[in-house]
Design a protein around this motif. Structure first.
Motif, PDB file in Angstrom:
ATOM      1  N   VAL A  90     -57.514  -5.713  80.173  1.00 29.30           N
ATOM      2  CA  VAL A  90     -56.709  -4.650  79.586  1.00 29.30           C
ATOM      3  C   VAL A  90     -57.053  -4.621  78.100  1.00 29.30           C
ATOM      4  O   VAL A  90     -56.804  -5.595  77.375  1.00 29.30           O
ATOM      5  N   VAL A  91     -57.646  -3.519  77.636  1.00 33.01           N
ATOM      6  CA  VAL A  91     -58.149  -3.462  76.265  1.00 33.01           C
ATOM      7  C   VAL A  91     -57.709  -2.151  75.625  1.00 33.01           C
ATOM      8  O   VAL A  91     -57.811  -1.084  76.227  1.00 33.01           O
ATOM      9  N   ARG A  92     -57.157  -2.253  74.407  1.00 26.65           N
ATOM     10  CA  ARG A  92     -56.749  -1.039  73.696  1.00 26.65           C
ATOM     11  C   ARG A  92     -57.990  -0.293  73.239  1.00 26.65           C
ATOM     12  O   ARG A  92     -59.052  -0.895  73.017  1.00 26.65           O
ATOM     13  N   ASP A  93     -57.869   1.036  73.072  1.00 31.69           N
ATOM     14  CA  ASP A  93     -59.057   1.834  72.822  1.00 31.69           C
ATOM     15  C   ASP A  93     -59.729   1.521  71.494  1.00 31.69           C
ATOM     16  O   ASP A  93     -60.918   1.804  71.314  1.00 31.69           O
ATOM     17  N   ASP A  94     -59.002   0.900  70.537  1.00 28.69           N
ATOM     18  CA  ASP A  94     -59.624   0.495  69.275  1.00 28.69           C
ATOM     19  C   ASP A  94     -60.116  -0.949  69.319  1.00 28.69           C
ATOM     20  O   ASP A  94     -60.563  -1.489  68.302  1.00 28.69           O
ATOM     21  N   GLY A 125     -48.119  -6.562  73.357  1.00 31.14           N
ATOM     22  CA  GLY A 125     -47.746  -6.740  71.955  1.00 31.14           C
ATOM     23  C   GLY A 125     -47.827  -5.498  71.094  1.00 31.14           C
ATOM     24  O   GLY A 125     -47.340  -5.495  69.966  1.00 31.14           O
ATOM     25  N   SER A 126     -48.463  -4.416  71.585  1.00 31.08           N
ATOM     26  CA  SER A 126     -48.583  -3.215  70.766  1.00 31.08           C
ATOM     27  C   SER A 126     -48.763  -1.991  71.648  1.00 31.08           C
ATOM     28  O   SER A 126     -49.512  -2.034  72.633  1.00 31.08           O
ATOM     29  N   PRO A 127     -48.098  -0.872  71.320  1.00 26.26           N
ATOM     30  CA  PRO A 127     -48.321   0.366  72.065  1.00 26.26           C
ATOM     31  C   PRO A 127     -49.730   0.890  71.834  1.00 26.26           C
ATOM     32  O   PRO A 127     -50.479   0.392  70.997  1.00 26.26           O
ATOM     33  N   GLY A 128     -50.075   1.946  72.574  1.00 26.53           N
ATOM     34  CA  GLY A 128     -51.367   2.588  72.378  1.00 26.53           C
ATOM     35  C   GLY A 128     -51.997   3.006  73.683  1.00 26.53           C
ATOM     36  O   GLY A 128     -51.423   2.858  74.770  1.00 26.53           O
ATOM     37  N   ASP A 129     -53.194   3.565  73.554  1.00 24.18           N
ATOM     38  CA  ASP A 129     -53.980   3.957  74.714  1.00 24.18           C
ATOM     39  C   ASP A 129     -54.865   2.795  75.144  1.00 24.18           C
ATOM     40  O   ASP A 129     -55.588   2.216  74.329  1.00 24.18           O
ATOM     41  N   TYR A 130     -54.821   2.481  76.433  1.00 25.37           N
ATOM     42  CA  TYR A 130     -55.530   1.322  76.968  1.00 25.37           C
ATOM     43  C   TYR A 130     -56.495   1.724  78.075  1.00 25.37           C
ATOM     44  O   TYR A 130     -56.304   2.745  78.755  1.00 25.37           O
ATOM     45  N   ARG A 131     -57.524   0.905  78.257  1.00 21.21           N
ATOM     46  CA  ARG A 131     -58.393   0.984  79.420  1.00 21.21           C
ATOM     47  C   ARG A 131     -58.145  -0.259  80.256  1.00 21.21           C
ATOM     48  O   ARG A 131     -58.138  -1.380  79.740  1.00 21.21           O
ATOM     49  N   ALA A 181     -54.536   4.112  80.712  1.00 19.55           N
ATOM     50  CA  ALA A 181     -53.080   3.967  80.722  1.00 19.55           C
ATOM     51  C   ALA A 181     -52.579   3.996  79.283  1.00 19.55           C
ATOM     52  O   ALA A 181     -53.309   3.635  78.350  1.00 19.55           O
ATOM     53  N   THR A 182     -51.352   4.431  79.104  1.00 20.66           N
ATOM     54  CA  THR A 182     -50.751   4.508  77.773  1.00 20.66           C
ATOM     55  C   THR A 182     -49.449   3.716  77.748  1.00 20.66           C
ATOM     56  O   THR A 182     -48.606   3.865  78.635  1.00 20.66           O
ATOM     57  N   VAL A 183     -49.303   2.888  76.735  1.00 16.94           N
ATOM     58  CA  VAL A 183     -48.045   2.188  76.483  1.00 16.94           C
ATOM     59  C   VAL A 183     -47.327   2.973  75.388  1.00 16.94           C
ATOM     60  O   VAL A 183     -47.849   3.106  74.278  1.00 16.94           O
ATOM     61  N   GLY A 213     -45.166   4.513  72.344  1.00 19.25           N
ATOM     62  CA  GLY A 213     -44.811   4.000  71.032  1.00 19.25           C
ATOM     63  C   GLY A 213     -45.920   4.224  70.033  1.00 19.25           C
ATOM     64  O   GLY A 213     -47.010   4.690  70.362  1.00 19.25           O
ATOM     65  N   ARG A 214     -45.647   3.873  68.807  1.00 21.92           N
ATOM     66  CA  ARG A 214     -46.619   4.019  67.723  1.00 21.92           C
ATOM     67  C   ARG A 214     -47.458   2.749  67.634  1.00 21.92           C
ATOM     68  O   ARG A 214     -46.922   1.662  67.403  1.00 21.92           O
ATOM     69  N   PRO A 215     -48.789   2.860  67.831  1.00 16.07           N
ATOM     70  CA  PRO A 215     -49.627   1.652  67.810  1.00 16.07           C
ATOM     71  C   PRO A 215     -49.543   0.922  66.481  1.00 16.07           C
ATOM     72  O   PRO A 215     -49.502   1.532  65.413  1.00 16.07           O
ATOM     73  N   ARG A 216     -49.488  -0.387  66.564  1.00 15.30           N
ATOM     74  CA  ARG A 216     -49.526  -1.224  65.362  1.00 15.30           C
ATOM     75  C   ARG A 216     -50.974  -1.456  64.987  1.00 15.30           C
ATOM     76  O   ARG A 216     -51.785  -1.891  65.800  1.00 15.30           O
ATOM     77  N   THR A 217     -51.333  -1.131  63.752  1.00 16.66           N
ATOM     78  CA  THR A 217     -52.714  -1.300  63.323  1.00 16.66           C
ATOM     79  C   THR A 217     -52.991  -2.757  63.004  1.00 16.66           C
ATOM     80  O   THR A 217     -52.095  -3.535  62.679  1.00 16.66           O
ATOM     81  N   PHE A 218     -54.266  -3.108  63.089  1.00 16.05           N
ATOM     82  CA  PHE A 218     -54.700  -4.470  62.818  1.00 16.05           C
ATOM     83  C   PHE A 218     -55.710  -4.445  61.686  1.00 16.05           C
ATOM     84  O   PHE A 218     -56.500  -3.503  61.570  1.00 16.05           O
TER      85      PHE A 218
END
Length: 234
Positions: free
Chosen positions: A38-42, A66-72, A92-94, A96-101
């Motif tokens: 499961v990996v976020r798009d960024d 641990g963070s919202p966002g668009d995932y593969r 898949a999308t979780v 919420g507003r994604p937390r930046t890293f």
């Protein structure tokens, strides 16, 4: 997929054959019937999970992202009937507003998790029979004794930094979209600057890839991100 990020939630899915029936007969690969990524798009969030299949053919696993966002979501497995590795993906999308890293610190080709450091040795090139060498060390550069994780000394999973993360078509190289999952070629080698792992690669396109090196040290599993520049022409 989890609908919240303040704790673990369930990931569930089914794999269907061409007739629409659940696939239930799998061949074990690296001690598991199925590997799920499961990996976020960024590429800022990465999870390597091992679901369990129920009697109706549904795979289930708990995941704390641990963070919202668009995932593969990528499933890698070997159907017994096919006899070869297959990788399938879905978006898949979780909410919420994604937390930046923050961007990776340190020199290109190196990364650490605060305990274990991974350093790319040499270069990686496009080709069907490449070698990617990575040194594993503590933060002072000393070699480490690597334990076993899923039947091998390390797992290396990677994705291209540019473009969309998509499902690949097999283990041991790059498939559609550049998804990579490889294991060490031979045994770890202790050298002055660390413990050297050599991976067999089949890169089909040049560019920058973000890899996640997973290895066990003193009983603890460490996941270390590192960016690898792949040279050459497709």
């Amino acid at each position: 997929m989890p609908t919240r990020t303040d704790g673990p939630g369930e990931v569930s899915f089914r794999i269907l054959d061409r007739t629409g029936e659940p696939v239930t007969d799998y061949t074990e690969e690296q001690t598991k019937l199925l590997h799920l990524y499961v990996v976020r798009d960024d590429l800022a969030v990465f999870r390597h999970l091992h679901p369990v299949q129920d009697a109706e053919g549904t795979w289930r696993v708990r995941a704390d992202l641990g963070s919202p966002g668009d995932y593969r979501v990528l499933a890698e497995f070997v159907p017994t009937e096919a006899g070869r590795p297959v990788a399938l993906g879905a978006d898949a999308t979780v909410p919420g507003r994604p937390r930046t890293f923050p961007a990776d610190d340190g020199e290109p080709g190196t990364g650490d998790d605060g305990v274990v450091r991974a350093t790319v040795e040499g270069s990686a090139e496009v080709g069907d029979d490449g070698r990617l060498r990575i040194l594993i060390s503590d933060l002072s550069g000393a070699p480490l004794q690597l334990g076993s994780y899923l039947g091998t000394s390390a797992h290396l999973t990677g994705f291209p930094l540019e473009g969309t993360v998509t499902g690949g078509t097999g283990t041991g190289g790059t498939g559609e979209g550049g998804f990579v999952h490889v294991h060490p070629y031979g045994e770890p080698e202790t050298v002055e600057d660390g413990t050297r792992l050599t991976f067999h690669t089949t890169f089909s396109a040049p560019g920058a890839y973000r890899f996640f090196v997973q290895t066990r040290v003193e009983g603890f599993l460490h996941t270390v991100p590192v960016v690898v520049e792949v040279g050459g022409t497709a």
